[in-house]
Design a protein around this motif. Structure first.
Motif, mmCIF file in Angstrom:
data_model
loop_
_atom_site.group_PDB
_atom_site.id
_atom_site.type_symbol
_atom_site.label_atom_id
_atom_site.label_comp_id
_atom_site.label_asym_id
_atom_site.label_seq_id
_atom_site.Cartn_x
_atom_site.Cartn_y
_atom_site.Cartn_z
ATOM 1 N N ALA A 157 0.844 -1.202 0.000
ATOM 2 C CA ALA A 157 0.000 0.000 0.000
ATOM 3 C C ALA A 157 0.881 1.254 0.000
ATOM 4 O O ALA A 157 0.612 2.228 -0.717
ATOM 5 C CB ALA A 157 -0.926 -0.014 1.214
ATOM 6 N N LYS A 158 1.935 1.195 0.794
ATOM 7 C CA LYS A 158 2.876 2.318 0.869
ATOM 8 C C LYS A 158 3.562 2.526 -0.488
ATOM 9 O O LYS A 158 3.714 3.654 -0.954
ATOM 10 C CB LYS A 158 3.906 1.974 1.953
ATOM 11 N N LEU A 159 3.938 1.406 -1.121
ATOM 12 C CA LEU A 159 4.582 1.492 -2.437
ATOM 13 C C LEU A 159 3.643 2.130 -3.458
ATOM 14 O O LEU A 159 4.063 2.974 -4.261
ATOM 15 C CB LEU A 159 5.002 0.092 -2.927
ATOM 16 N N ALA A 208 4.785 -14.062 -8.178
ATOM 17 C CA ALA A 208 5.815 -13.021 -8.365
ATOM 18 C C ALA A 208 6.538 -13.227 -9.693
ATOM 19 O O ALA A 208 7.154 -12.305 -10.225
ATOM 20 C CB ALA A 208 6.807 -13.040 -7.205
ATOM 21 N N ASP A 209 6.433 -14.448 -10.230
ATOM 22 C CA ASP A 209 7.075 -14.786 -11.500
ATOM 23 C C ASP A 209 6.201 -14.427 -12.711
ATOM 24 O O ASP A 209 6.621 -14.619 -13.849
ATOM 25 C CB ASP A 209 7.378 -16.298 -11.503
ATOM 26 N N VAL A 252 7.377 -5.953 -9.056
ATOM 27 C CA VAL A 252 8.305 -6.784 -8.271
ATOM 28 C C VAL A 252 9.607 -6.026 -8.027
ATOM 29 O O VAL A 252 10.143 -6.034 -6.907
ATOM 30 C CB VAL A 252 8.563 -8.143 -8.986
ATOM 31 N N ALA A 253 10.103 -5.334 -9.062
ATOM 32 C CA ALA A 253 11.369 -4.606 -8.918
ATOM 33 C C ALA A 253 11.217 -3.450 -7.922
ATOM 34 O O ALA A 253 12.075 -3.252 -7.045
ATOM 35 C CB ALA A 253 11.828 -4.082 -10.280
ATOM 36 N N ALA A 254 10.129 -2.690 -8.041
ATOM 37 C CA ALA A 254 9.929 -1.544 -7.140
ATOM 38 C C ALA A 254 9.704 -2.016 -5.702
ATOM 39 O O ALA A 254 10.192 -1.415 -4.746
ATOM 40 C CB ALA A 254 8.736 -0.710 -7.613
ATOM 41 N N ARG A 303 10.327 -10.181 -1.735
ATOM 42 C CA ARG A 303 9.504 -10.599 -2.881
ATOM 43 C C ARG A 303 8.029 -10.405 -2.520
ATOM 44 O O ARG A 303 7.590 -10.884 -1.483
ATOM 45 C CB ARG A 303 9.778 -12.080 -3.160
ATOM 46 N N PRO A 304 7.251 -9.731 -3.371
ATOM 47 C CA PRO A 304 5.826 -9.567 -3.049
ATOM 48 C C PRO A 304 5.069 -10.884 -3.205
ATOM 49 O O PRO A 304 5.387 -11.676 -4.087
ATOM 50 C CB PRO A 304 5.343 -8.536 -4.067
#
Ligand code: VNL
Length: 395
Positions: free
Chosen positions: A53-55, A279-280, A290-292, A301-302
């Motif tokens: 959520a923060k991201l 995530a893949d 995934v990178a951010a 890993r999300p």
């Protein structure tokens, strides 16, 4: 005990204030509540969802439709009475325009009457028992439902030579949904269901039920455990010799949870699951997500909880924009219904009739890529509605 809970909550509220300091103080500041288990056995869900959520706000800004959003994070420890009290506070004292989160089903059920009474939109970003969205017209959902994930698993098993299956689930709403909908679909297609085993949500002991599976010698065991319990289950599955006895493990993706998958090691290799997020997942939206997420969280890993919280914020922003900045519950709910976009997980929409998520369900197999374990998607079933509500509506 109570004061310990209160102290924890106060600690998290301070963190929530720090969360929002970047926003300038404008007259049209609005509060949004995020109620999650940041402590206790469900804390991985809280950690994943709060980070996501923060991201979302870091990437999309804190201003939407003329409002500056303040996200107030509250720790309910997954206890429904605490969820309810914190949600009541957010509505009455913080005048939150919407509430997000709710780690487990009892938390979401506890807040449903408040949503109705206060006409405050609640976007459920974790809890996944099918009937939750029926408990208030002010509830929408961006996670998934267990019938949505379990029916495709039964279909895959039927097509892949699996004839007899035991089920093993956590004994509460989502587990019972998984058991019921897997068994119904599997039997409808001619499969046989043997033992239906359940373990408690609190301190589950997998050893005795796995022994019963081993004794019954089914072709496979179908499993649901909530996010955060997959690694403990997998260890017992191997230690009890089920894999060695040739009993296949099939499951919803809650078991091969991206938060823990890489720590499960080689015993997880080859496990087939059905779920809405990996995530893949191979898409530009997911690669960027995934990178951010990794960059903002020390390489983390999300998992499927993270993507649901990210999309929950996205849904709120989209609804505020569509409602032209109106923040009352009825305007926001009208704007939530029918939203459709491409999430990191793939195409999603909010069914205007049920306020539940419609999404692709993927069949995945655990494989090693560059030395790390991933759920590698190899089949997809597009636009899956919650089968429980679809059946009720005669669809
Ligand atoms: C629920 C469903 C919770 C699926 C989960 O993890 C999960 C729930 C905490 O509805 O309680 O993976």
């Amino acid at each position: 005990m109570r004061s310990a809970v209160r102290r924890l909550v106060a600690g998290v509220s301070l963190a929530a204030v720090a969360f929002a300091v970047a926003a300038p103080a404008l007259a049209d500041d609005v509060n949004v509540g995020l109620v999650l288990p940041m402590t206790g056995p469900q804390q991985s869900t809280g950690k994943q969802e709060a980070a996501a959520a923060k991201l979302f706000m870091q990437l999309h800004g804190v201003t939407v439709a003329g409002h500056t959003i303040h996200l107030l994070l509250k720790d309910d420890g997954a206890a429904p009475d605490v969820s309810k009290r914190l949600s009541q506070d957010l509505i009455a004292n913080d005048h939150a325009i919407a509430l997000l989160g709710y780690g487990i089903t009892p938390d979401a059920l506890a807040v449903a009457p408040l949503a109705t009474e206060a006409k405050t939109p609640v976007i459920v970003t974790a809890a996944a028992t099918a009937m939750i969205t029926e408990k208030s017209p002010y509830i929408a959902r961006t996670s998934f439902t267990l019938p949505q994930a379990s029916v495709p698993m039964a279909d895959w098993a039927l097509k892949n030579g699996i004839k007899k299956v035991d089920t093993l689930v956590t004994d509460y709403g989502p587990g019972i949904d998984a058991e019921t909908w897997f068994a119904k679909e599997f039997q409808k297609g001619g499969g046989a269901v043997g033992n239906r085993l359940r373990v408690p949500l609190k301190n589950p002991d997998f050893a005795p039920v796995l022994q019963r599976v081993k004794d019954g010698k089914p072709d496979a065991v179908f499993v649901f455990v909530p996010s955060g319990f997959g690694a403990a289950f997998m260890k017992q599955f191997v230690d009890r010799g089920l894999a060695a006895a040739g009993i296949k493990l099939i499951a919803t993706g809650d078991v091969t949870d991206d938060d823990q998958l890489d720590s499960m090691g080689d015993p997880a290799l080859g496990v087939v699951t059905t779920h809405h997020y990996s995530a893949d997942h191979d898409s530009p939206e997911n690669k960027a997500f995934v990178a951010a997420f990794a960059k903002a969280n020390g390489g983390m890993r999300p998992n499927f909880m993270a993507v649901a919280a990210y999309d929950g914020m996205d849904l709120l922003y989209r609804a505020l924009a569509k409602a032209g900045g109106k923040t009352d519950g009825d305007s926001l709910m009208a704007a939530i219904k029918g939203q459709a976009w491409t999430s990191p997980r793939g195409p999603i929409s909010i069914d205007p009739a049920t306020r539940d998520i419609v999404q692709t369900i993927y069949v995945r197999k655990v494989e090693k890529k560059d030395g790390h374990l991933f759920n590698v998607e190899f089949q997809s079933i597009p636009a899956v509605k919650d089968p429980y509500k679809a059946a009720k509506a005669g669809q």
